[in-house]
Design a protein around this motif. Structure first.
Motif, PDB file in Angstrom:
ATOM      1  N   TRP A  74       0.837  -1.199   0.000  1.00 25.41           N
ATOM      2  CA  TRP A  74       0.000   0.000   0.000  1.00 25.41           C
ATOM      3  C   TRP A  74       0.876   1.256   0.000  1.00 25.41           C
ATOM      4  O   TRP A  74       0.568   2.234  -0.687  1.00 25.41           O
ATOM      5  CB  TRP A  74      -0.935   0.023   1.203  1.00 25.41           C
ATOM      6  CG  TRP A  74      -2.135  -0.858   1.058  1.00 25.41           C
ATOM      7  CD1 TRP A  74      -2.366  -2.044   1.711  1.00 25.41           C
ATOM      8  CD2 TRP A  74      -3.261  -0.654   0.206  1.00 25.41           C
ATOM      9  NE1 TRP A  74      -3.563  -2.571   1.304  1.00 25.41           N
ATOM     10  CE2 TRP A  74      -4.145  -1.742   0.387  1.00 25.41           C
ATOM     11  CE3 TRP A  74      -3.611   0.354  -0.696  1.00 25.41           C
ATOM     12  CZ2 TRP A  74      -5.352  -1.840  -0.294  1.00 25.41           C
ATOM     13  CZ3 TRP A  74      -4.820   0.248  -1.370  1.00 25.41           C
ATOM     14  CH2 TRP A  74      -5.676  -0.840  -1.166  1.00 25.41           C
ATOM     15  N   GLY A  78       1.011   4.074  -2.900  1.00 22.30           N
ATOM     16  CA  GLY A  78       0.848   5.510  -2.656  1.00 22.30           C
ATOM     17  C   GLY A  78       1.986   6.311  -3.263  1.00 22.30           C
ATOM     18  O   GLY A  78       1.766   7.346  -3.905  1.00 22.30           O
ATOM     19  N   ASP A  88      -5.216  11.776  -4.996  1.00 18.74           N
ATOM     20  CA  ASP A  88      -6.323  11.142  -4.276  1.00 18.74           C
ATOM     21  C   ASP A  88      -6.043   9.660  -4.024  1.00 18.74           C
ATOM     22  O   ASP A  88      -6.273   9.155  -2.924  1.00 18.74           O
ATOM     23  CB  ASP A  88      -7.638  11.288  -5.053  1.00 18.74           C
ATOM     24  CG  ASP A  88      -8.171  12.710  -5.048  1.00 18.74           C
ATOM     25  OD1 ASP A  88      -7.742  13.514  -4.199  1.00 18.74           O
ATOM     26  OD2 ASP A  88      -9.033  13.018  -5.908  1.00 18.74           O
ATOM     27  N   VAL A  89      -5.527   8.981  -5.047  1.00 15.58           N
ATOM     28  CA  VAL A  89      -5.205   7.559  -4.903  1.00 15.58           C
ATOM     29  C   VAL A  89      -4.022   7.399  -3.944  1.00 15.58           C
ATOM     30  O   VAL A  89      -4.009   6.476  -3.111  1.00 15.58           O
ATOM     31  CB  VAL A  89      -4.912   6.907  -6.266  1.00 15.58           C
ATOM     32  CG1 VAL A  89      -4.543   5.438  -6.102  1.00 15.58           C
ATOM     33  CG2 VAL A  89      -6.100   7.061  -7.196  1.00 15.58           C
ATOM     34  N   ALA A  91      -3.241   9.363  -1.442  1.00 13.05           N
ATOM     35  CA  ALA A  91      -3.741   9.603  -0.084  1.00 13.05           C
ATOM     36  C   ALA A  91      -4.476   8.381   0.451  1.00 13.05           C
ATOM     37  O   ALA A  91      -4.267   7.970   1.602  1.00 13.05           O
ATOM     38  CB  ALA A  91      -4.660  10.827  -0.077  1.00 13.05           C
ATOM     39  N   THR A  92      -5.310   7.779  -0.385  1.00 10.57           N
ATOM     40  CA  THR A  92      -6.043   6.581   0.022  1.00 10.57           C
ATOM     41  C   THR A  92      -5.079   5.435   0.337  1.00 10.57           C
ATOM     42  O   THR A  92      -5.273   4.694   1.309  1.00 10.57           O
ATOM     43  CB  THR A  92      -7.023   6.154  -1.095  1.00 10.57           C
ATOM     44  OG1 THR A  92      -7.928   7.232  -1.331  1.00 10.57           O
ATOM     45  CG2 THR A  92      -7.792   4.914  -0.720  1.00 10.57           C
ATOM     46  N   SER A  93      -4.035   5.306  -0.469  1.00 14.41           N
ATOM     47  CA  SER A  93      -3.067   4.218  -0.274  1.00 14.41           C
ATOM     48  C   SER A  93      -2.268   4.411   1.012  1.00 14.41           C
ATOM     49  O   SER A  93      -2.065   3.455   1.768  1.00 14.41           O
ATOM     50  CB  SER A  93      -2.123   4.144  -1.478  1.00 14.41           C
ATOM     51  OG  SER A  93      -2.850   3.845  -2.650  1.00 14.41           O
ATOM     52  N   THR A  95      -3.226   6.078   3.621  1.00 16.68           N
ATOM     53  CA  THR A  95      -4.174   5.856   4.718  1.00 16.68           C
ATOM     54  C   THR A  95      -4.349   4.364   4.981  1.00 16.68           C
ATOM     55  O   THR A  95      -4.377   3.924   6.133  1.00 16.68           O
ATOM     56  CB  THR A  95      -5.525   6.529   4.415  1.00 16.68           C
ATOM     57  OG1 THR A  95      -5.314   7.939   4.284  1.00 16.68           O
ATOM     58  CG2 THR A  95      -6.542   6.267   5.507  1.00 16.68           C
ATOM     59  N   ALA A  96      -4.441   3.582   3.909  1.00 15.23           N
ATOM     60  CA  ALA A  96      -4.580   2.131   4.065  1.00 15.23           C
ATOM     61  C   ALA A  96      -3.348   1.541   4.742  1.00 15.23           C
ATOM     62  O   ALA A  96      -3.470   0.718   5.662  1.00 15.23           O
ATOM     63  CB  ALA A  96      -4.806   1.467   2.701  1.00 15.23           C
ATOM     64  N   LYS A  99      -3.404   2.483   8.373  1.00 18.94           N
ATOM     65  CA  LYS A  99      -4.461   1.796   9.123  1.00 18.94           C
ATOM     66  C   LYS A  99      -3.972   0.403   9.511  1.00 18.94           C
ATOM     67  O   LYS A  99      -4.211  -0.068  10.614  1.00 18.94           O
ATOM     68  CB  LYS A  99      -5.735   1.703   8.282  1.00 18.94           C
ATOM     69  CG  LYS A  99      -6.890   1.091   9.015  1.00 18.94           C
ATOM     70  CD  LYS A  99      -8.159   1.105   8.191  1.00 18.94           C
ATOM     71  CE  LYS A  99      -9.297   0.480   8.984  1.00 18.94           C
ATOM     72  NZ  LYS A  99     -10.521   0.396   8.196  1.00 18.94           N
ATOM     73  N   GLN A 111       3.671  10.134   3.098  1.00 18.66           N
ATOM     74  CA  GLN A 111       2.438  10.895   3.284  1.00 18.66           C
ATOM     75  C   GLN A 111       2.779  12.338   3.642  1.00 18.66           C
ATOM     76  O   GLN A 111       2.152  13.277   3.147  1.00 18.66           O
ATOM     77  CB  GLN A 111       1.573  10.261   4.373  1.00 18.66           C
ATOM     78  CG  GLN A 111       0.234  10.951   4.570  1.00 18.66           C
ATOM     79  CD  GLN A 111      -0.528  10.376   5.734  1.00 18.66           C
ATOM     80  OE1 GLN A 111       0.001  10.288   6.852  1.00 18.66           O
ATOM     81  NE2 GLN A 111      -1.769   9.963   5.493  1.00 18.66           N
TER      82      GLN A 111
END
Length: 152
Positions: A74, A78, A88-89, A91-93, A95-96, A99, A111
């Motif tokens: 992930w 990112g 956007d992708v 940021a999502t990556s 975050t994953a 997490k 990040q």
């Protein structure tokens, strides 16, 4: 009564044999998928090192689809997306990845660099503080600090 004891021992021996023999254990598989995944990850990493981010993405998408708990994949997903401008992708990556592993040093650094690219300096500094709390003056913290403009 001695016969029952013998049957119990035979049963336990059978279970132990299956547990120790991966080919016989229920639900087990060979490690070819793990080897394939490691090979795919290594290929993706090599493409990223060569700055061929677009070629790395299908490999990373495959890994994250097959192994949704792989924080390293992930994180690289990112990174590649950020380098291609897909914020956007990216940021999502990130975050994953975070997490799955809130202390993932690479994801926190990258990040933070994404935050800088988006003009979110306060968020980048927050990531730097997290990094410093986790690892002191490690490479990831030093790199992010330099990106922010803070000299160590």
């Amino acid at each position: 009564m001695p016969h029952i004891f013998a049957y119990v021992l035979i049963g336990l021996f059978g279970l132990l044999s299956m547990a120790l023999d991966p080919a016989m254990a229920a639900g087990s598989s060979d490690d070819s998928s793990e080897t394939e995944s490691a090979s795919t990850y290594a290929d993706a990493k090599a493409k990223i090192d060569a700055e061929d981010y677009a070629a790395a993405l299908p490999l990373l998408d495959k890994i994250t689809s097959e192994e949704p708990q792989n924080a390293d994949a992930w994180n690289l997903r990112g990174f590649a997306n950020r380098k291609l401008g897909n914020m956007d992708v990216a940021a999502t990556s990130y975050t994953a990845a975070l997490k799955i592993n809130p202390g993932h040093l690479g994801a926190l650094e990258y990040q933070g660099e994404m935050y800088l690219e988006l003009g979110q300096t306060d968020a980048a500094i927050a990531n730097l503080k997290k990094l410093q709390g986790l690892c002191g003056d490690c490479e990831e913290a030093t790199d992010l600090a330099e990106s922010i403009g803070i000299k160590g």
